[in-house]
Design an enzyme around this catalytic site. Structure first.
Site, PDB file in Angstrom:
ATOM      1  CB  ILE A   1      -0.552  -0.354   1.038  1.00  0.00           C
ATOM      2  CG1 ILE A   1      -0.152  -0.566   2.281  1.00  0.00           C
ATOM      3  CG2 ILE A   1      -2.260  -1.341   1.145  1.00  0.00           C
ATOM      4  CD1 ILE A   1      -0.754   0.222   4.138  1.00  0.00           C
ATOM      5  CB  THR A   2       4.270   1.802  -0.139  1.00  0.00           C
ATOM      6  OG1 THR A   2       4.960   1.335  -1.341  1.00  0.00           O
ATOM      7  CG2 THR A   2       4.527   1.464   1.246  1.00  0.00           C
ATOM      8  CB  CYS A   3       2.057   7.002  -2.456  1.00  0.00           C
ATOM      9  SG  CYS A   3       2.281   7.666  -4.384  1.00  0.00           S
ATOM     10  CG  ASP A   4       7.737   3.446  -4.365  1.00  0.00           C
ATOM     11  OD1 ASP A   4       8.841   2.662  -5.388  1.00  0.00           O
ATOM     12  OD2 ASP A   4       8.793   4.415  -3.743  1.00  0.00           O
TER      13      ASP A   4
ATOM     14  CG  ASN B   1       4.200   6.115   0.943  1.00  0.00           C
ATOM     15  OD1 ASN B   1       4.664   5.345   0.322  1.00  0.00           O
ATOM     16  ND2 ASN B   1       4.946   7.377   0.469  1.00  0.00           N
TER      17      ASN B   1
END
EC number: 4.1.1.19
Length: 639
Positions: A502-505, A553
């Site tokens: 769920i990281t923005c990566d 994050n």
């Protein structure tokens, strides 16, 4: 993946697919009910724990996933197995030295882990290894056994060396391993200043070079260690200072996760020969430290791949004991006490990450109306014809669809196609690919050019965790870790998918999976059921992964659940301790944010809206409380 009809799917098929017994080392298997089963105590193989029951109890206790689950009995078992295997082999070989191993705490510095290992190792005088000043401070406090070794590796300053001398004053067997000549130059005056006789080790750079991800830690270009010339210079300097009797240990290390037993044999032979020659020169060495490297079969292939090993623990120990004995007997020198720094093999199996799937991303999941319209563009009509062109050869149909989509993309860029037309083409394109793939599954042949369809059509299962926090090596060095659903394994998995966090990566995903005896780009999982949670386990995370994670994050450490087996308890287990994960507040403070200031600032903003009449006073209080509750809460999704 081999296709099975639902009626023929069995637990054996699940085992073949996920390889749980192959990498589980006797601790993990699949139960007849389709749940992952754990037998954490090697002395009590019939006492088993149902992992789904553990997760159900965790959730019933209000503990939020994701969580690290530690089976501390596995830690104890691994300590006992390693020490007893060495003891038994030494007795069988009529070897005249002892085994006095150490656990390198860099592999897992968690206090609870170190305490468990020290307690389990007490009967064997199993010690600790430190590679830095903070680690030395930790091991001084926890390794109080006067018969156990404390091995001190890594580069050292005066404080590090002085702490080691303090340990000697405390009657501890602290061996300072000299990594470079300048450390001896610092040590000699400090030993005289404090009137302490140090125990000194010499670390040799090995000529044999290991293979795999950590091969750079061996050979002439290794970061640590002394050449033969440097060792001889140190021996001469110790003679001059009347300190040669302080030289107690020879140490070598050729790498972590050694996959090939032949490299281990070569290193043992070289190390034993160097030990013997030094003893013949009058250096009174007592210990030969063979370093770490005892591997883990992460992928279950029992091979020389980077994530496996082609030997057992019994074979490893036998090659060490018999190899050293043979060289020493030929050279007519006493057998040294053997030391190993096996960390990965001790800790990897005891810890796993369990998380829940919070969503699915499908490449072709959009339900869009593709009905024909008068005057539609020829590219739309051509794609529609391909939808029903089942008589075409699959490869021809695929090529036409790909060509048509590429033309549509160019047309859209020049304003020729409208948004609805592009949406229809895209929807029909994925429908065609799905149909082709389904037909290929039924055929007895696979066309090479179409093998990529499986990857193209794979879903992404979104897991409520961070790769960078809980599986750093999978991202950094391509380490393979077993990924398995913890239940429903009696059902045939119908969805090929990859695991994304769920990281923005965009790097926040697992790229390699164990599928049978192969490594795949995705893995079969079960269809998600509405209203029912689906839990996935990432196993063998106890070595390095527990302690290497970062806060990308601003995702913090996971909650830890410590589980012990007990055959008088329901389910043969009990949860001994829960260590809460890092709150959002703590993570932010680590990054130098003042969370009190943040809360006050947000409250002032809310109060302004209340004064302006944009928010009711009660509503303002609720929003203020909610913000502060989020600060105190978990960094992960609450689902």
């Amino acid at each position: 993946m081999t296709e099975h009809n639902d009626y023929s799917w069995s637990i054996d098929d699940a085992e073949e697919l996920y390889g749980v017994k192959r990498w589980g080392a006797g601790y993990f298997s699949i139960g007849e009910n389709g749940n992952i089963k754990i037998a954490p105590n090697h002395r009590l193989p019939d006492v088993t724990i149902d992992m789904k029951e553990v997760v159900d109890e965790i959730i019933a206790e209000g503990i939020q996933l994701p969580a690290v689950i530690r089976f501390h009995d596995i830690l104890r078992s691994q300590v006992e197995i390693l020490n007893e295997t060495f003891q038994q082999t030494i007795e069988q070989a009529d070897y005249q030295g002892k085994y006095t191993g150490v656990f390198p705490i860099k592999v897992n510095q968690m206090r609870e882990v170190v305490e468990e290992i020290i307690d389990a190792g007490e009967p064997y005088n199993y010690g600790l290894e430190a590679g830095s000043k903070p680690e030395l401070m930790a091991v001084m406090a926890y390794n109080e056994n006067p018969e156990a070794l404390t091995i001190l590796n890594g580069y050292k300053d005066e404080d590090y060396l002085t702490l080691a001398l303090l340990g000697r004053n405390l009657q501890r067997k602290m061996i300072i391993v000299i990594e470079k000549y300048s450390e001896l130059e610092m040590l000699i005056p400090l030993a005289r200043k404090y009137n302490v006789e140090p125990m000194i080790g010499l670390r040799s750079k090995m000529m044999v070079k290991s293979t795999g991800k950590w091969s750079g830690s061996s050979g002439d270009r290794a970061k640590f260690g002394l050449s033969i010339a440097e060792i001889l210079n140190i021996v001469e300097r110790l003679r001059q200072e009347d300190m040669l009797h302080c030289a107690k240990l020879l140490h070598f290390h050729i790498g972590s996760q050694l996959s090939d037993i032949r490299k281990i044999k070569e290193a043992v032979s070289e190390g034993a020969r160097l030990y013997a020659k030094l003893v013949q020169m009058g250096v009174p060495l007592e210990y030969l430290d063979i370093g770490g490297g005892l591997g883990i079969d992460y992928d279950g292939t029992s091979s020389t791949t980077d994530s496996s090993r082609n030997y057992s623990t019994d074979e490893y120990v036998a090659d060490v004991v018999w190899g050293v004995k043979q060289v020493c007997d030929l050279e007519k020198v006493p057998h040294p006490n053997l030391v190993s720094e096996s960390g990965r093999a001790i800790t990897a199996h005891h810890s796993c990450v369990v998380t829940n799937i919070v969503g699915e991303v499908k490449p072709s999941s959009v339900d869009y109306d593709i009905s024909p319209e008068d005057g539609e563009h020829i590219l739309v009509s051509n794609m529609r014809e391909l939808v029903s062109a089942e008589e075409l050869h699959p490869q021809e149909r695929y090529n036409d669809a790909a060509s048509n989509k590429a033309s549509a993309y160019e047309a859209f860029k020049f304003g020729i196609l409208s948004l609805p037309e592009m949406a229809k083409i895209d929807t029909m394109y994925w429908q065609i690919l799905s149909d082709i793939h389904a037909d290929l599954d039924k055929d007895s042949y696979i066309i090479q050019e179409l093998e990529e369809l499986e990857d193209m059509l794979a879903s992404q299962y979104l897991c409520n965790f961070s790769i960078f926090q809980s599986a750093a090596d999978t991202w950094a060095i391509g380490q393979v870790l077993p990924i398995v659903p913890i239940s429903r394994l009696e059902e045939q998995p119908q969805v090929r998918c990859s695991i994304a966090d769920i990281t923005c990566d965009s790097d926040g995903k697992l790229s390699k999976y164990i599928e049978g005896t192969e490594i795949s780009d995705n893995i079969p999982m079960h269809t998600l059921k509405k209203g029912e949670e689906y839990h996935v386990g990432m196993f063998l995370t106890g070595a390095y992964q527990d302690v290497m994670g970062d806060m990308h994050n601003l995702f913090g450490r996971l909650t830890e659940v410590h589980v012990y087996c007990h055959d008088d308890e329901p389910g043969d287990f009990y949860i001994e301790e829960v260590v809460p994960g890092t709150s959002a507040e703590k993570v932010l403070e680590t990054m130098q944010y003042n969370t009190d200031f943040m809360a006050k600032t947000v409250k002032k903003s809310i109060d302004r809206q209340v004064r302006k009449g944009s928010l009711a006073p009660r509503e303002g209080v609720r929003w203020t409380d909610f913000y502060e509750k989020c600060l105190a809460g978990s960094t992960y999704l609450k689902v």
